[in-house]
Design a protein around this motif. Structure first.
Motif, mmCIF file in Angstrom:
data_model
loop_
_atom_site.group_PDB
_atom_site.id
_atom_site.type_symbol
_atom_site.label_atom_id
_atom_site.label_comp_id
_atom_site.label_asym_id
_atom_site.label_seq_id
_atom_site.Cartn_x
_atom_site.Cartn_y
_atom_site.Cartn_z
ATOM 1 N N ALA A 1 -55.762 3.434 22.638
ATOM 2 C CA ALA A 1 -55.227 1.915 22.547
ATOM 3 C C ALA A 1 -56.056 1.019 23.287
ATOM 4 O O ALA A 1 -57.233 1.121 23.504
ATOM 5 C CB ALA A 1 -54.173 2.823 23.411
ATOM 6 N N SER A 2 -55.264 0.069 23.114
ATOM 7 C CA SER A 2 -55.531 -1.023 23.780
ATOM 8 C C SER A 2 -54.909 -1.749 24.549
ATOM 9 O O SER A 2 -53.816 -1.882 23.705
ATOM 10 C CB SER A 2 -57.223 -1.872 23.148
ATOM 11 N N ILE A 3 -55.456 -3.136 25.165
ATOM 12 C CA ILE A 3 -54.274 -3.961 25.507
ATOM 13 C C ILE A 3 -55.241 -5.193 24.648
ATOM 14 O O ILE A 3 -56.197 -6.183 25.496
ATOM 15 C CB ILE A 3 -53.787 -4.102 26.711
ATOM 16 N N THR A 4 -55.255 -6.289 23.729
ATOM 17 C CA THR A 4 -55.016 -7.408 22.961
ATOM 18 C C THR A 4 -54.766 -8.185 23.912
ATOM 19 O O THR A 4 -53.705 -8.862 23.949
ATOM 20 C CB THR A 4 -54.749 -7.783 22.599
ATOM 21 N N VAL A 5 -54.924 -9.061 25.631
ATOM 22 C CA VAL A 5 -54.642 -11.107 25.741
ATOM 23 C C VAL A 5 -55.920 -11.909 25.185
ATOM 24 O O VAL A 5 -56.699 -11.765 24.473
ATOM 25 C CB VAL A 5 -54.849 -10.917 27.139
ATOM 26 N N SER A 6 -55.061 -12.925 25.694
ATOM 27 C CA SER A 6 -55.572 -14.355 25.389
ATOM 28 C C SER A 6 -55.850 -15.260 27.115
ATOM 29 O O SER A 6 -55.346 -15.456 26.979
ATOM 30 C CB SER A 6 -54.580 -15.529 24.558
ATOM 31 N N SER B 1 -57.999 -18.579 27.581
ATOM 32 C CA SER B 1 -58.729 -19.551 28.269
ATOM 33 C C SER B 1 -59.228 -20.284 26.105
ATOM 34 O O SER B 1 -60.685 -20.097 25.786
ATOM 35 C CB SER B 1 -60.101 -19.367 28.789
ATOM 36 N N GLY B 2 -58.293 -19.875 25.727
ATOM 37 C CA GLY B 2 -58.881 -19.710 24.201
ATOM 38 C C GLY B 2 -59.225 -18.479 23.607
ATOM 39 O O GLY B 2 -59.882 -18.647 22.107
ATOM 40 N N GLN B 3 -59.507 -17.286 24.374
ATOM 41 C CA GLN B 3 -60.519 -16.822 23.557
ATOM 42 C C GLN B 3 -59.629 -15.670 23.856
ATOM 43 O O GLN B 3 -59.175 -15.009 24.635
ATOM 44 C CB GLN B 3 -61.993 -16.238 24.217
ATOM 45 N N TRP B 4 -59.842 -14.147 22.470
ATOM 46 C CA TRP B 4 -59.377 -13.320 22.674
ATOM 47 C C TRP B 4 -60.048 -12.204 22.935
ATOM 48 O O TRP B 4 -60.947 -12.167 23.372
ATOM 49 C CB TRP B 4 -58.669 -12.244 21.346
ATOM 50 N N VAL B 5 -59.423 -11.292 24.278
ATOM 51 C CA VAL B 5 -60.310 -10.074 25.552
ATOM 52 C C VAL B 5 -59.618 -8.960 25.555
ATOM 53 O O VAL B 5 -58.240 -8.773 24.791
ATOM 54 C CB VAL B 5 -60.467 -11.020 26.166
ATOM 55 N N GLU C 1 -64.124 -6.378 16.242
ATOM 56 C CA GLU C 1 -63.776 -6.896 15.036
ATOM 57 C C GLU C 1 -62.337 -7.595 14.312
ATOM 58 O O GLU C 1 -62.754 -8.762 13.302
ATOM 59 C CB GLU C 1 -63.274 -5.591 13.564
ATOM 60 N N GLN C 2 -61.418 -7.611 14.883
ATOM 61 C CA GLN C 2 -59.990 -8.725 14.448
ATOM 62 C C GLN C 2 -60.461 -10.343 14.959
ATOM 63 O O GLN C 2 -60.591 -10.997 14.856
ATOM 64 C CB GLN C 2 -58.898 -7.739 15.150
ATOM 65 N N TYR C 3 -61.016 -9.845 16.657
ATOM 66 C CA TYR C 3 -61.651 -11.347 17.889
ATOM 67 C C TYR C 3 -62.313 -12.256 16.492
ATOM 68 O O TYR C 3 -62.351 -13.335 15.991
ATOM 69 C CB TYR C 3 -62.573 -10.966 18.713
ATOM 70 N N THR C 4 -63.681 -11.385 15.834
ATOM 71 C CA THR C 4 -64.899 -11.809 14.772
ATOM 72 C C THR C 4 -64.002 -12.240 13.510
ATOM 73 O O THR C 4 -64.192 -14.333 13.135
ATOM 74 C CB THR C 4 -65.998 -10.765 14.521
ATOM 75 N N GLN C 5 -63.140 -12.362 13.693
ATOM 76 C CA GLN C 5 -63.114 -12.145 11.751
ATOM 77 C C GLN C 5 -61.490 -13.540 12.334
ATOM 78 O O GLN C 5 -60.701 -14.410 11.187
ATOM 79 C CB GLN C 5 -61.322 -11.223 11.350
ATOM 80 N N PRO D 1 -54.018 -7.077 13.114
ATOM 81 C CA PRO D 1 -53.039 -7.167 13.734
ATOM 82 C C PRO D 1 -52.445 -6.784 14.923
ATOM 83 O O PRO D 1 -51.316 -7.682 15.765
ATOM 84 C CB PRO D 1 -52.756 -5.470 13.395
ATOM 85 N N SER D 2 -53.314 -7.090 16.114
ATOM 86 C CA SER D 2 -53.747 -6.901 17.422
ATOM 87 C C SER D 2 -53.622 -8.581 17.451
ATOM 88 O O SER D 2 -52.878 -8.838 19.066
ATOM 89 C CB SER D 2 -55.255 -6.771 17.914
ATOM 90 N N LEU D 3 -54.098 -9.299 16.940
ATOM 91 C CA LEU D 3 -53.658 -10.954 17.171
ATOM 92 C C LEU D 3 -52.395 -11.437 16.460
ATOM 93 O O LEU D 3 -51.623 -11.739 17.234
ATOM 94 C CB LEU D 3 -54.804 -11.835 16.331
ATOM 95 N N GLN D 4 -51.829 -10.619 15.645
ATOM 96 C CA GLN D 4 -50.727 -10.873 14.599
ATOM 97 C C GLN D 4 -49.636 -10.703 15.552
ATOM 98 O O GLN D 4 -48.758 -11.750 15.422
ATOM 99 C CB GLN D 4 -50.432 -10.657 13.742
#
Length: 229
Positions: free
Chosen positions: A42-47, A49-53, A68-72, A76-79
């Motif tokens: 499991a993980s937590i994605t946040v945005s 300064s315009g970057q996903w981390v 991999e999702q941040y690179t592309q 799902p984590s970004l959507q």
């Protein structure tokens, strides 16, 4: 009430800029991986300064699949940051994100579910990403979470059909949605009755909570009860 349910509901009551938000998000990842049986990573994605981390993760597998999702710039984590849960019941069968599919399979992760998380303002501030090796085990959890955000005839699921930690996760998400609905209702009432803007209503509610030495959720409930009396 389980710690996972309490923590998800607590997050929905916190001011978005509170230092407690980050600690709460870390705790959610720890609890999910400890008690939600179908979830392996499991993980937590946040945005930021315009970057996903990835703010928090259970292991390197989750970190790698997030990266991999941040690179592309998709996945799902970004959507899920748009406000709705995103499910991939079979990562090997998805055509929407071919690079995500390939990376997930290489890591041995065959199902994924990303769920938006929010604090007081009700705006998604993170996505909770759940990855699993067993798609069949994840399927009931995915169905319950999707039903939670799209309830037929307003009959919101509460995870009663799910055992253990999976049920707790759905109960916690349901509690967070209910808390947020009450808070947003109270804010809307302040905006209408006092003819103020949303940011001002937010500050008024915080002031009421501080004056009553109560939580923001309790202050919202008090306002609504007074209005209905």
């Amino acid at each position: 009430m389980s710690e996972l349910v309490e923590t998800l509901a607590e997050l929905a009551c916190l001011p978005d800029g509170s230092a407690q938000v980050q600690a709460c998000l870390h705790r959610i990842v720890d609890l999910v991986t400890a008690v939600v049986e179908p979830v392996d990573s499991a993980s937590i994605t946040v945005s930021r300064s315009g970057q996903w981390v990835t703010l928090a993760s259970s292991d390197a597998l989750a970190l790698d699949l997030d990266a991999e999702q941040y690179t592309q710039a998709d996945g799902p984590s970004l959507q899920a940051l748009d406000g709705e849960p995103v499910a991939v019941p079979e990562t090997g069968a998805t055509d929407q994100w071919p690079q995500f599919r390939q990376k997930a399979r290489s890591l041995g992760l065959y199902a994924a579910l990303s769920v938006p998380l929010f604090a007081l303002r009700g705006v998604p501030l993170a996505s909770l990403n759940l990855y699993a090796r067993d798609p069949a085990a994840m399927r009931p959890l995915i169905a319950e979470v999707l039903a939670l955000y799209d309830p037929p005839e307003q009959a919101r699921s509460r995870g009663e059909a799910l055992p253990g930690g999976a049920g707790q996760l759905v109960q916690g998400l349901a509690a967070a949605l209910e808390v947020n609905a009450e808070i947003q209702h109270a804010l809307g009432m302040l905006i209408g009755s006092r003819r103020i803007k949303a940011d001002q209503a937010y500050l008024v509610l915080q002031g009421i909570a501080e004056g009553e030495r109560s939580s923001l959720h309790a202050a919202a409930r008090t306002l609504l009860e007074r209005h209905e009396a």
